[in-house]
Motif scaffolding. Structure first.
Motif, PDB file in Angstrom:
ATOM      1  N   VAL A   1       0.839  -1.201   0.000  1.00  0.00           N
ATOM      2  CA  VAL A   1       0.000   0.000   0.000  1.00  0.00           C
ATOM      3  C   VAL A   1       0.877   1.254   0.000  1.00  0.00           C
ATOM      4  O   VAL A   1       0.703   2.150  -0.818  1.00  0.00           O
ATOM      5  CB  VAL A   1      -0.933   0.041   1.234  1.00  0.00           C
ATOM      6  N   PHE A   2       1.845   1.278   0.894  1.00  0.00           N
ATOM      7  CA  PHE A   2       2.681   2.476   1.028  1.00  0.00           C
ATOM      8  C   PHE A   2       3.584   2.694  -0.187  1.00  0.00           C
ATOM      9  O   PHE A   2       3.881   3.831  -0.555  1.00  0.00           O
ATOM     10  CB  PHE A   2       3.524   2.393   2.298  1.00  0.00           C
ATOM     11  N   ARG A   3       3.996   1.593  -0.807  1.00  0.00           N
ATOM     12  CA  ARG A   3       4.843   1.733  -1.993  1.00  0.00           C
ATOM     13  C   ARG A   3       4.076   2.277  -3.183  1.00  0.00           C
ATOM     14  O   ARG A   3       4.620   2.933  -4.041  1.00  0.00           O
ATOM     15  CB  ARG A   3       5.434   0.366  -2.375  1.00  0.00           C
ATOM     16  N   ASN A   4       2.789   1.955  -3.203  1.00  0.00           N
ATOM     17  CA  ASN A   4       1.983   2.363  -4.349  1.00  0.00           C
ATOM     18  C   ASN A   4       1.194   3.642  -4.105  1.00  0.00           C
ATOM     19  O   ASN A   4       0.318   3.985  -4.878  1.00  0.00           O
ATOM     20  CB  ASN A   4       1.028   1.232  -4.742  1.00  0.00           C
ATOM     21  N   THR A   5       1.483   4.301  -3.006  1.00  0.00           N
ATOM     22  CA  THR A   5       0.785   5.551  -2.739  1.00  0.00           C
ATOM     23  C   THR A   5       1.799   6.678  -2.587  1.00  0.00           C
ATOM     24  O   THR A   5       2.788   6.543  -1.875  1.00  0.00           O
ATOM     25  CB  THR A   5      -0.043   5.438  -1.444  1.00  0.00           C
ATOM     26  N   THR A   6       1.532   7.776  -3.286  1.00  0.00           N
ATOM     27  CA  THR A   6       2.403   8.949  -3.159  1.00  0.00           C
ATOM     28  C   THR A   6       1.607  10.102  -2.561  1.00  0.00           C
ATOM     29  O   THR A   6       0.386  10.012  -2.407  1.00  0.00           O
ATOM     30  CB  THR A   6       2.941   9.400  -4.528  1.00  0.00           C
ATOM     31  N   LEU A   7       2.300  11.152  -2.236  1.00  0.00           N
ATOM     32  CA  LEU A   7       1.639  12.328  -1.695  1.00  0.00           C
ATOM     33  C   LEU A   7       0.623  12.887  -2.687  1.00  0.00           C
ATOM     34  O   LEU A   7      -0.397  13.454  -2.290  1.00  0.00           O
ATOM     35  CB  LEU A   7       2.685  13.394  -1.331  1.00  0.00           C
ATOM     36  N   GLU A   8       0.888  12.690  -3.962  1.00  0.00           N
ATOM     37  CA  GLU A   8      -0.060  13.147  -4.977  1.00  0.00           C
ATOM     38  C   GLU A   8      -1.414  12.437  -4.790  1.00  0.00           C
ATOM     39  O   GLU A   8      -2.468  13.068  -4.875  1.00  0.00           O
ATOM     40  CB  GLU A   8       0.481  12.860  -6.375  1.00  0.00           C
TER      41      GLU A   8
ATOM     42  N   MET B   1      -5.686   1.330  12.174  1.00  0.00           N
ATOM     43  CA  MET B   1      -4.684   2.188  12.802  1.00  0.00           C
ATOM     44  C   MET B   1      -5.265   3.497  13.316  1.00  0.00           C
ATOM     45  O   MET B   1      -4.640   4.196  14.098  1.00  0.00           O
ATOM     46  CB  MET B   1      -3.546   2.476  11.830  1.00  0.00           C
ATOM     47  N   VAL B   2      -6.442   3.841  12.826  1.00  0.00           N
ATOM     48  CA  VAL B   2      -7.149   5.016  13.358  1.00  0.00           C
ATOM     49  C   VAL B   2      -8.610   4.652  13.601  1.00  0.00           C
ATOM     50  O   VAL B   2      -9.205   3.932  12.804  1.00  0.00           O
ATOM     51  CB  VAL B   2      -7.084   6.235  12.415  1.00  0.00           C
ATOM     52  N   PRO B   3      -9.176   5.142  14.693  1.00  0.00           N
ATOM     53  CA  PRO B   3     -10.557   4.813  15.049  1.00  0.00           C
ATOM     54  C   PRO B   3     -11.552   5.122  13.943  1.00  0.00           C
ATOM     55  O   PRO B   3     -12.550   4.416  13.806  1.00  0.00           O
ATOM     56  CB  PRO B   3     -10.819   5.695  16.269  1.00  0.00           C
ATOM     57  N   CYS B   4     -11.265   6.140  13.128  1.00  0.00           N
ATOM     58  CA  CYS B   4     -12.233   6.554  12.119  1.00  0.00           C
ATOM     59  C   CYS B   4     -12.313   5.579  10.941  1.00  0.00           C
ATOM     60  O   CYS B   4     -13.128   5.751  10.042  1.00  0.00           O
ATOM     61  CB  CYS B   4     -11.965   7.978  11.632  1.00  0.00           C
ATOM     62  N   VAL B   5     -11.464   4.561  10.915  1.00  0.00           N
ATOM     63  CA  VAL B   5     -11.612   3.525   9.884  1.00  0.00           C
ATOM     64  C   VAL B   5     -11.817   2.145  10.512  1.00  0.00           C
ATOM     65  O   VAL B   5     -11.702   1.128   9.851  1.00  0.00           O
ATOM     66  CB  VAL B   5     -10.401   3.450   8.918  1.00  0.00           C
ATOM     67  N   SER B   6     -12.111   2.144  11.795  1.00  0.00           N
ATOM     68  CA  SER B   6     -12.305   0.875  12.492  1.00  0.00           C
ATOM     69  C   SER B   6     -13.721   0.352  12.295  1.00  0.00           C
ATOM     70  O   SER B   6     -14.693   1.089  12.432  1.00  0.00           O
ATOM     71  CB  SER B   6     -12.022   1.062  13.985  1.00  0.00           C
ATOM     72  N   LEU B   7     -13.834  -0.918  11.949  1.00  0.00           N
ATOM     73  CA  LEU B   7     -15.150  -1.515  11.744  1.00  0.00           C
ATOM     74  C   LEU B   7     -15.851  -1.766  13.075  1.00  0.00           C
ATOM     75  O   LEU B   7     -17.040  -1.513  13.225  1.00  0.00           O
ATOM     76  CB  LEU B   7     -15.011  -2.845  10.988  1.00  0.00           C
ATOM     77  N   ASN B   8     -15.096  -2.234  14.047  1.00  0.00           N
ATOM     78  CA  ASN B   8     -15.688  -2.636  15.325  1.00  0.00           C
ATOM     79  C   ASN B   8     -15.613  -1.576  16.413  1.00  0.00           C
ATOM     80  O   ASN B   8     -16.313  -1.663  17.412  1.00  0.00           O
ATOM     81  CB  ASN B   8     -15.024  -3.915  15.835  1.00  0.00           C
TER      82      ASN B   8
ATOM     83  N   ILE C   1      -7.733   3.308   5.314  1.00  0.00           N
ATOM     84  CA  ILE C   1      -8.718   2.306   4.895  1.00  0.00           C
ATOM     85  C   ILE C   1      -8.042   1.215   4.073  1.00  0.00           C
ATOM     86  O   ILE C   1      -8.304   0.022   4.238  1.00  0.00           O
ATOM     87  CB  ILE C   1      -9.862   2.974   4.073  1.00  0.00           C
ATOM     88  N   GLN C   2      -7.148   1.632   3.214  1.00  0.00           N
ATOM     89  CA  GLN C   2      -6.423   0.652   2.395  1.00  0.00           C
ATOM     90  C   GLN C   2      -5.582  -0.275   3.263  1.00  0.00           C
ATOM     91  O   GLN C   2      -5.556  -1.491   3.068  1.00  0.00           O
ATOM     92  CB  GLN C   2      -5.502   1.371   1.421  1.00  0.00           C
TER      93      GLN C   2
ATOM     94  N   THR D   1      -4.640  -5.605   5.843  1.00  0.00           N
ATOM     95  CA  THR D   1      -4.341  -6.335   7.075  1.00  0.00           C
ATOM     96  C   THR D   1      -5.478  -7.287   7.413  1.00  0.00           C
ATOM     97  O   THR D   1      -5.272  -8.441   7.776  1.00  0.00           O
ATOM     98  CB  THR D   1      -4.141  -5.342   8.231  1.00  0.00           C
ATOM     99  N   LEU D   2      -6.677  -6.778   7.260  1.00  0.00           N
ATOM    100  CA  LEU D   2      -7.864  -7.568   7.547  1.00  0.00           C
ATOM    101  C   LEU D   2      -7.911  -8.822   6.684  1.00  0.00           C
ATOM    102  O   LEU D   2      -8.246  -9.911   7.168  1.00  0.00           O
ATOM    103  CB  LEU D   2      -9.105  -6.705   7.278  1.00  0.00           C
ATOM    104  N   SER D   3      -7.547  -8.695   5.434  1.00  0.00           N
ATOM    105  CA  SER D   3      -7.611  -9.864   4.554  1.00  0.00           C
ATOM    106  C   SER D   3      -6.603 -10.924   4.987  1.00  0.00           C
ATOM    107  O   SER D   3      -6.860 -12.119   4.865  1.00  0.00           O
ATOM    108  CB  SER D   3      -7.409  -9.454   3.092  1.00  0.00           C
TER     109      SER D   3
END
Lengths: 137, 137
Positions: free
Chosen positions: A125-132, B88-95, B116-117, B122-124
């Motif tokens: 995920v982090f490798r495929n995401t840039t600040l853009e 990693m952040v509550p605003c994307v937590s399912l539970n 979310i990504q 991680t979930l998968s």
DNA sequence: GTAATCCCTAGTAAATTGATAGGATTAATG
DNA sequence: CATTAATCCTATCAATTTACTAGGGATTAC
């Protein structure tokens, strides 16, 4: 859990990236707009500057700016600077590897093998995401 | 970072799962074999029992045992009990969802979308891994 | 030279982590 | 029934990390 430091840092970078202006962006501006304690933000941006991600200009009309194009700032780099190792255990960390005291054979360690999978997924995920990507919308 | 609690818990579960015996496994046995402080391990196994993952038998020849087949114990459940929310952040937590104080619109928040990504990936991993997988080899 | 800005070092309260201590309760066994 | 071996439960604690705050120094524009 993601630290506030990282969260604030990401938001600040996004803010700077969205600001399409020639002059650098001031800490106070970001602080107000993103609701981040100013002094705390100051120290975060300082860290990002020392890591080579941001540049700065001192004195009146000074501020921070990106050292590279948003499309070239990868999340792997940003996350490592702000949050530290991406791996959840040192024994699966690429950049900060450390052997576990207890574990005699890593390949037979159930935790090790599970955490390698998590690391690989997060890393992709982090490798495929840039600040853009963060700055769009 | 993965807490020691989680690491120890996973190792203990793996140990119990590998022990193909009818009688329950004692804390002291796991503690010695896996190099985990006994009292600390006690509290961890207690947590797992209260969560319904382990069962226990008191008194002499007592100990802990799995309540279900290893192949039916998913990492999502284990991790949530030991480590807490997977996000990693509550605003994307399912539970354990919680809105951020600062963020006016989640869909426009760059951190939100990135996390979310990470959560989905991680979930998968955790959804597709059971205690049986950890116990092989 | 003055105001605005980043730079730097310290310190600090609150929360979390990784345990430890001490005993209560329960069950098997001779 | 007494002993022993286990889990169960509550409380406590030191070290570390987190999320800041304080206070001023250095630099630059005007």
């Amino acid at each position: 859990m993601l630290s506030k430091k990282t969260k604030y840092g990401l938001k600040a970078l996004t803010y700077i990236s969205r600001t399409k202006s020639d002059s650098p962006v001031q800490v106070s501006t970001i602080s107000k707009s993103e609701q981040i304690p100013q002094k705390f933000l100051e120290s975060i941006l300082l860290t990002l500057r020392k890591a080579g991600i941001l540049g700065s200009k001192k004195g009146k009309h000074g501020g921070y700016y990106l050292r590279h194009e948003p499309s070239e700032i990868k999340m792997t780099d940003v996350m490592r600077v702000l949050e530290g190792p991406i791996a959840m255990v040192p024994c699966v960390s690429l950049n900060y590897y450390e052997k576990c005291d207890d574990c005699p054979d890593e390949n037979k360690c159930s935790v090790h093998r599970l955490m390698i999978q998590v690391r690989d997924n997060t890393l992709s995920v982090f490798r495929n995401t840039t600040l853009e990507d963060l700055s769009n919308e």
